[in-house]
Design an enzyme around this catalytic site. Structure first.
Site, short mmCIF file in Angstrom:
data_model
loop_
_atom_site.label_atom_id
_atom_site.label_comp_id
_atom_site.label_asym_id
_atom_site.label_seq_id
_atom_site.Cartn_x
_atom_site.Cartn_y
_atom_site.Cartn_z
N TYR A 133 -1.87 -0.16 10.21
CA TYR A 133 -1.93 -0.57 8.79
C TYR A 133 -0.66 -0.14 8.06
O TYR A 133 -0.04 -0.93 7.34
CB TYR A 133 -3.17 0.06 8.14
CG TYR A 133 -3.37 -0.35 6.70
CD1 TYR A 133 -3.83 -1.63 6.38
CD2 TYR A 133 -3.11 0.54 5.66
CE1 TYR A 133 -4.03 -2.01 5.05
CE2 TYR A 133 -3.31 0.16 4.33
CZ TYR A 133 -3.76 -1.11 4.04
OH TYR A 133 -3.95 -1.48 2.73
N SER A 162 0.86 -1.19 0.00
CA SER A 162 0.00 0.00 0.00
C SER A 162 0.89 1.24 0.00
O SER A 162 1.97 1.24 0.60
CB SER A 162 -0.89 0.02 1.24
OG SER A 162 -1.60 1.25 1.32
#
Length: 267
Positions: free
Chosen positions: A142, A129
């Site tokens: 995250y 990501s």
């Protein structure tokens, strides 16, 4: 001979788009899900696999090998979102996120490496990501789990190069998927000192996903990587400003970059 491809988390979102696109290009594609019975209408087979369960991983990889005799490409796509103030995020949820986003992909890689060595070649694509390139407020766990996968890929690449096995990262920005619905949200507590800032940030994050790009963009990028003889270490896929944010982090002083992020999230 058509390449055999295994995609973890292939039942929805980015994984589904990749699987459908590669199937249309005549690859032999297998996706995975913890609940494959829910996806009987899939355009490619969905096998049972839980990335947090090593036995499940090994059984599914073995099932593909028994049917096809080889495995050419692994796309480590299964992942989970998590939001919340780090102080208020339960340790159990932090560990669960790392089990899915970091330890899970490592264990899937370990399961396919012996076959790829035997074949004298293969390709592993880790879906990370753009959030993994920076510590984002209320997405710190995250960011950390995806950033860890980015870094371990750099090390892994060098260790497996002598076996003609390639590995790369693909970092997507915001795409229109159901990740927001599936992510763990630390509850917005009435008496929390973070109530206002976390609430505002949560709203902004959900808006970004809802207005995100079509996941077919990721599918086309993965297709290109599969057909690249020597893939790069890192690929970034997303809107210009999302990718440019990584460039800014490299060139700006830390505190200036931090201020930009805080302004963006209205903190």
């Amino acid at each position: 001979m058509s390449k055999v491809i295994l995609i973890t988390g292939g039942s929805s979102g980015i994984g589904k788009s990749i699987g459908e696109f590669l199937t249309s290009k005549d690859y032999i594609v297998y996706g995975t899900s913890r609940n494959p019975d829910n996806y009987k209408e899939s355009k490619f087979p969905i096998l049972a696999l839980d990335v947090k369960n090593v036995v499940s991983i090994q059984e599914t990889v073995q099932a593909v090998l028994e049917k096809e005799g080889r495995l050419d490409v692994l796309i480590n796509n299964a992942g989970a979102g998590i939001t919340g103030p780090i102080e208020e995020t339960p340790e159990e949820q932090i560990k669960n996120n790392f089990d899915t986003n970091f330890f899970g992909p490592i264990n899937v890689i370990k399961a396919v490496l012996p076959q790829m060595r035997k074949q004298k070649g293969g390709l592993i694509i880790n879906v990370t990501s753009i959030a993994g390139y920076m510590g984002l407020p209320y997405r710190g766990i995250y960011s950390a789990s995806k950033g860890a996968l980015e870094l371990i890929t750099e090390a892994f690449r060098m260790e497996i190069k002598e076996f003609n096995i390639k590995m790369t990262n693909v970092a997507p920005g915001d795409f229109a998927t159901n990740i927001a619905a599936g992510r763990y949200h630390a509850p917005l507590l009435e008496d929390s000192p973070y109530k206002t800032s976390y609430g505002n940030t949560l709203e902004l994050m959900n808006e970004h996903v809802d207005s995100g790009s079509n996941p077919n963009v990721m599918a086309k990028e993965v297709f290109k990587i599969i057909n690249t003889p020597n893939p790069k270490v890192h690929y970034k896929v997303g809107e210009f400003m999302q990718k440019f944010s990584i460039v800014l982090k490299r060139i700006l002083p830390d505190k200036v970059y931090e201020k930009l992020l805080m302004n963006h999230y209205k903190l």
